[in-house]
Motif scaffolding. Structure first.
Motif, mmCIF file in Angstrom:
data_model
loop_
_atom_site.group_PDB
_atom_site.id
_atom_site.type_symbol
_atom_site.label_atom_id
_atom_site.label_comp_id
_atom_site.label_asym_id
_atom_site.label_seq_id
_atom_site.Cartn_x
_atom_site.Cartn_y
_atom_site.Cartn_z
ATOM 1 N N VAL A 1 0.854 -1.177 0.000
ATOM 2 C CA VAL A 1 0.000 0.000 0.000
ATOM 3 C C VAL A 1 0.895 1.233 0.000
ATOM 4 O O VAL A 1 1.809 1.345 0.823
ATOM 5 N N ALA A 2 0.661 2.147 -0.961
ATOM 6 C CA ALA A 2 1.404 3.406 -1.036
ATOM 7 C C ALA A 2 0.486 4.543 -0.632
ATOM 8 O O ALA A 2 -0.654 4.628 -1.082
ATOM 9 N N SER A 3 0.965 5.443 0.247
ATOM 10 C CA SER A 3 0.163 6.564 0.704
ATOM 11 C C SER A 3 1.068 7.766 0.888
ATOM 12 O O SER A 3 2.304 7.646 0.917
ATOM 13 N N ALA B 1 4.894 6.947 1.641
ATOM 14 C CA ALA B 1 5.108 5.845 2.577
ATOM 15 C C ALA B 1 4.609 4.541 1.973
ATOM 16 O O ALA B 1 3.598 4.510 1.287
ATOM 17 N N LEU B 2 5.348 3.441 2.263
ATOM 18 C CA LEU B 2 4.993 2.108 1.779
ATOM 19 C C LEU B 2 4.765 1.196 2.966
ATOM 20 O O LEU B 2 5.568 1.173 3.913
ATOM 21 N N GLN C 1 5.402 -0.793 8.199
ATOM 22 C CA GLN C 1 5.962 0.157 7.239
ATOM 23 C C GLN C 1 7.253 -0.410 6.655
ATOM 24 O O GLN C 1 8.155 -0.826 7.381
ATOM 25 N N LEU C 2 7.325 -0.402 5.337
ATOM 26 C CA LEU C 2 8.493 -0.932 4.660
ATOM 27 C C LEU C 2 9.519 0.151 4.372
ATOM 28 O O LEU C 2 10.714 -0.128 4.263
ATOM 29 N N GLY C 3 9.100 1.356 4.229
ATOM 30 C CA GLY C 3 10.026 2.427 3.920
ATOM 31 C C GLY C 3 9.276 3.664 3.498
ATOM 32 O O GLY C 3 8.046 3.677 3.382
ATOM 33 N N SER C 4 10.003 4.751 3.301
ATOM 34 C CA SER C 4 9.388 5.998 2.879
ATOM 35 C C SER C 4 10.380 6.777 2.042
ATOM 36 O O SER C 4 11.607 6.616 2.183
ATOM 37 N N ILE C 5 9.856 7.643 1.180
ATOM 38 C CA ILE C 5 10.676 8.458 0.304
ATOM 39 C C ILE C 5 10.257 9.904 0.468
ATOM 40 O O ILE C 5 9.065 10.223 0.370
ATOM 41 N N GLU C 6 11.197 10.744 0.724
ATOM 42 C CA GLU C 6 10.915 12.168 0.834
ATOM 43 C C GLU C 6 10.884 12.790 -0.559
ATOM 44 O O GLU C 6 11.700 12.453 -1.419
ATOM 45 N N TRP D 1 -0.767 14.002 -4.397
ATOM 46 C CA TRP D 1 -1.583 12.970 -5.062
ATOM 47 C C TRP D 1 -0.743 11.752 -5.350
ATOM 48 O O TRP D 1 0.426 11.872 -5.746
ATOM 49 N N VAL D 2 -1.285 10.569 -5.114
ATOM 50 C CA VAL D 2 -0.626 9.301 -5.456
ATOM 51 C C VAL D 2 -1.547 8.559 -6.416
ATOM 52 O O VAL D 2 -2.716 8.322 -6.112
ATOM 53 N N GLY D 3 -1.023 8.239 -7.570
ATOM 54 C CA GLY D 3 -1.851 7.597 -8.591
ATOM 55 C C GLY D 3 -1.756 6.096 -8.566
ATOM 56 O O GLY D 3 -1.574 5.476 -7.521
#
Length: 871
Positions: free
Chosen positions: A3-5, A12-13, A21-26, A33-35
């Motif tokens: 799940v990506a949010s 965040a993943l 939580q697997l990880g996050s990207i700044e 918006w996440v498509g």
């Protein structure tokens, strides 16, 4: 299972299985918006993210591609975000769809975007093309059917107003997409389905449902076959692919006529209908029950043959043939498969839907029971009004011209609007259209008078228009002659009427002959000032009245008031009437109210208190009207009637039954009226005395007195949606009142329960002899008397019945909602019908044995007589 949010700055993943939580990207520019998240090779995925430029977050710009490397155990890592700088147009996020390395989206202006999301040396993506249609003003919908095909729905400006059309695009390679379906054969609806494995396309085009070969990307696609000739392309609402395999596909087809079918199509184009359903039957507004076997054909060729059979030789031959056939007939009666034909149980229900502009033919018995045998589409549009015409308005049979039905299978289907009338003459048994025609109209049709005996169609209709002009359909010479003959049946001519719901008035007319055809002359006008017409009820034209009187327990006779021209018009007060209104006061006030005996002791000289008068004013009025003279024969009022409740009405013989919901008592009430001409004392009709009798009846004769009306009001625990009555061949069997209630049941009630002459006090011996019992306001609905048994019959609005060749049997048809119910009932039990378990063989053996015994005894008796004579 990822799940990506986003919270606006971080992508965040999470593991969807356990929420870890697997990880996050700044993101440097922020993420609003996440498509679509699309999967690639195992252990990797990519996410599209961007910033929003609309309050709803649907319009997206600055699209970025984020490649991710994911490990469920070790977390996730991300590569460099690639800004898709060459996507020039802002698009709708809700429309974004990805297939492989390509993405599709719609802009806010209805433009279709197609761009690549594959990796490139400069970390950019290129907008490959904007798929346009030469006839579209905007794109409405985008669906990706596979890696190499998309379906686009657009608004077509060739029509006014614009209609929705469909086109197919296939991947032509090198970033190009070719249109392979559309243009000349495109559908006006979303009627298209595609199977990638079988390379088949099913589309509503060319006026029918077509199958195309999609193995070639060349335009146009090759047509393989027509799935169903009965399904027109303009009626198709949707075609959904249910299954797709290498050798076949299955599609579910839905139409605007509320019909659905599941079709399996092979790769060679062979189409097989697995099942079909007609949900449009839930919109049936009127119906006819036609005899499918015992019909009379009166064509010109057969009239000459009938005349030749009147000779003596022909009559003798027919009697000999009938004598030979009687044994075969008896054999057929023993067989259950032919007994239905001989006893008149085989009927065809002809059903009309006003909303769907269609007529269906529905067999009620046999292997085709409950299936659609034929259907006929009528002119569509809100301005068209449809009706079915069958029988005739009057006939010289039974009592006062009642019984106007015929055994002809011809049904005249009329479709009319303000300036045009279209008609079709249909054989109700087979659905064959025998003749059609159209004629111009000066104004909308206000009333239809059925007449039998025309030329091109044996069923004729006289149309009375709102501007009081008259037209005949069909308008040939024989039809005109049939109408003229109908006018001569009565010495006063042919009368009809118009109920105007806008002016709340009844106008009666007489039909006159003229040089140009026919015209009408107004006879009377009856207005209901301050009231709205809610319901209008008429007696059955084909009803058979077995007896014109009722014999009472003291041997006196009550004469029924049998007037085929009466109608019941139920009206409601528009507003709360003034108490000083003389009409309301006359109907609502009690005449000479009796003073009650005071409760307990009162001081000397003090008068007892008057009972408080009811403040409930009548708001529902039941008017019994003569539709020839326009006279109101009787008028009764009720208070506290709910205006939004159904008010079904039934007229049978001299009975009038109606139902309404009482808002104060919160229950449904049944009003019952019985109309009588008068009574003959038991000594008034003997071998030496007889009352003065009138052999003719005229509504225009001032000497004709108004009927004597007896009334009672009953209560029923459930709301009533429809009323009906059983009908039999000679009217000898007891008539049962059929009540459809809101609990989706149909219950039959004996007329003895609703008899207005039920005494309120102690029952006398003479009343017991008639079968009367003490009055109780509540009518019980007994489950054992339910023709629907344990079946649920939802939202019944109409109940019709038809007789059979057996007097004890009656057929009923109920419709109006999603269910159509047909059944055979026995109002007076099966007194003239042998059960299936009857031992016919034993009866035959007993009869043969008795005949043999009679013959042997007679021979011996004769022989003994001769011997005694010689002795």
């Amino acid at each position: 299972n990822i799940v990506a949010s986003t919270d606006g700055t971080t992508l965040a993943l999470h593991n969807a299985a356990n929420g870890r939580q697997l990880g996050s990207i700044e993101a440097k520019s922020g993420i609003t918006w996440v498509g679509v998240v699309s999967g690639h090779d195992e252990g990797s995925m990519s996410a599209l993210s961007g910033s929003s430029v609309s309050a709803g977050g649907d319009v997206v710009k600055d699209l970025s591609l984020v490649p991710l490397t994911i490990s469920i155990d070790d977390g996730a890592s991300a590569g460099n975000a690639k800004r898709l700088s060459h996507v020039k147009d802002n698009f709708l996020a809700s429309s974004l769809q990805i297939r492989g390395d390509y993405a599709f989206a719609l802009t806010a202006t209805g433009k279709l975007l197609h761009f690549s999301i594959q990796s490139s040396s400069d970390n950019t993506s290129y907008q490959v093309s904007a798929l346009d249609h030469p006839l579209w003003t905007s794109v409405e919908k985008l669906e990706v059917l596979g890696d190499d095909m998309i379906r686009v729905t657009g608004s077509d400006n060739r029509y006014s107003p614009a209609k929705v059309t469909v086109a197919l695009f296939v991947n032509g390679g090198s970033g190009t997409w070719d249109q392979v379906y559309g243009g000349a054969e495109e559908s006006q609806y979303e009627g298209i389905a595609h199977c990638v494995d079988a390379n088949l396309v099913v589309a509503a085009s060319g006026g029918s449902l077509q199958v195309y070969d999609a193995s070639s990307t060349k335009s146009p696609l090759k047509s393989l076959t027509v799935v169903n000739d009965a399904v027109e392309a303009k009626d198709v609402v949707s075609i959904e692919s249910v299954s797709c395999e290498a050798d076949s596909m299955s599609v579910l087809v839905s139409t605007s006529k509320l019909s659905s079918e599941l079709v399996t199509i092979a790769t060679d184009g062979t189409a097989t209908t697995v099942w079909s359903t007609e949900d449009g039957l839930s919109t049936v507004s009127s119906a006819l029950l036609l005899d499918a076997v015992h019909t009379i054909d009166l064509s010109e060729e057969e009239e000459a043959a009938v005349m030749s059979k009147l000779s003596v030789v022909a009559r003798l031959e027919s009697q000999i043939v009938a004598g030979i056939d009687i044994f075969a007939h008896l054999t057929h009666l023993a067989a259950s498969e032919t007994r239905d034909d001989d006893f008149g149980f085989v009927k065809v229900a002809v059903l009309l839907s006003q909303t769907l502009n269609r007529v269906w033919g529905l067999p009620t018995t046999g292997e085709k029971r409950g299936t659609i045998d034929w259907k006929l589409d009528l002119p569509s549009g809100d301005k068209w009004r449809h009706s079915m015409v069958h029988g005739t308005g009057s006939a010289s049979a039974i009592v006062h011209g009642i019984n106007g039905g015929t055994h002809s299978p011809d049904v005249l289907v009329l479709s009319s609007k303000a300036d045009e009338t279209v008609w079709s003459c249909v054989d109700g048994r087979t659905g064959e259209v025998e003749a059609t025609g159209a004629s111009a109209s000066s104004s909308p049709v206000a009333q239809i008078v059925p007449v039998f005996g025309g030329g091109s169609c044996r069923q004729v209709a006289v149309l009375i228009h709102e501007d009081q002009t008259v037209s005949v359909v069909p308008d040939d010479a024989k039809s005109m002659a049939a109408v003229a003959k109908e006018m001569k049946k009565s010495q006063n001519g042919l009368y009809n009427h118009i109920v105007n719901r806008e002016t709340n008035a009844l106008e009666t007319f007489t039909l006159l002959g003229s040089d140009d055809g026919f015209a009408v002359q107004r006879v009377a006008h009856t207005g209901f000032t301050g009231e709205n017409i809610m319901q209008v009820g008429y007696p059955r034209r084909d009803e058979v009245v077995q007896s014109p009187s009722n014999v009472l327990g003291d041997d006196s006779i009550l004469l029924k008031y049998l007037n085929p021209h009466i109608a019941v018009i139920i009206t409601m007060a528009e507003t709360k009437q003034d108490k000083d209104d003389p009409l309301i006061a006359a109907l609502g006030a009690k005449s000479n109210p009796a003073k009650r005996k005071p409760m307990g002791a009162t001081p000397p000289g003090d008068a007892p208190a008057e009972p408080a008068a009811s403040e409930d004013e009548p708001n529902l009025f039941v008017n019994v009207v003569d539709t020839v003279s326009g006279r109101i024969l009787h008028r009764v009022s009720h208070a506290n009637a709910a205006a939004d409740s159904k008010m079904p009405t039934l007229i049978t013989e001299n009975w009038i039954i109606y139902a309404f919901f009482n808002a104060k008592s919160r229950r449904t009430e049944l009003g019952v009226l019985t109309l009588y001409e008068g009574m003959i004392d038991k000594a008034g009709l003997t071998a030496f005395t007889s009352p003065e009798q009138v052999t003719s009846f005229s509504s225009l004769d001032p000497r004709e007195s108004k009927p004597v009306v007896l009334s009672k009001t009953y209560a029923i625990v459930k709301p009533v949606t429809a009323l009906g009555v059983t009908s039999t061949r000679a009217g000898i069997s007891t008539r049962q009142i059929l009540i459809a209630s809101a609990d989706d049941r149909i219950t039959s009630v004996s007329r003895h329960l609703l008899e207005p002459r039920r005494p309120t006090g102690k029952v006398k011996d003479t009343e017991k002899a008639e079968g009367l019992f003490q009055y109780t306001p509540l009518v019980p609905l007994i489950s054992m008397s339910s023709p629907s048994y344990n079946q649920t019959v939802q939202q019944v609005s109409t109940i019709v019945s038809a007789p059979t060749a057996l007097e004890s049997q009656s057929l009923i048809l109920a419709f109006g909602g999603p269910d159509i119910f047909f059944s055979r009932v026995s109002p007076s039990k099966g007194f003239d019908l042998l059960p299936d378990t009857f031992n016919r063989a034993l009866l035959s053996i007993v009869v043969v044995a008795l005949v043999s015994v009679v013959i042997v005894v007679r021979n011996r008796s004769q022989k003994k007589t001769v011997m005694n004579g010689w002795a």
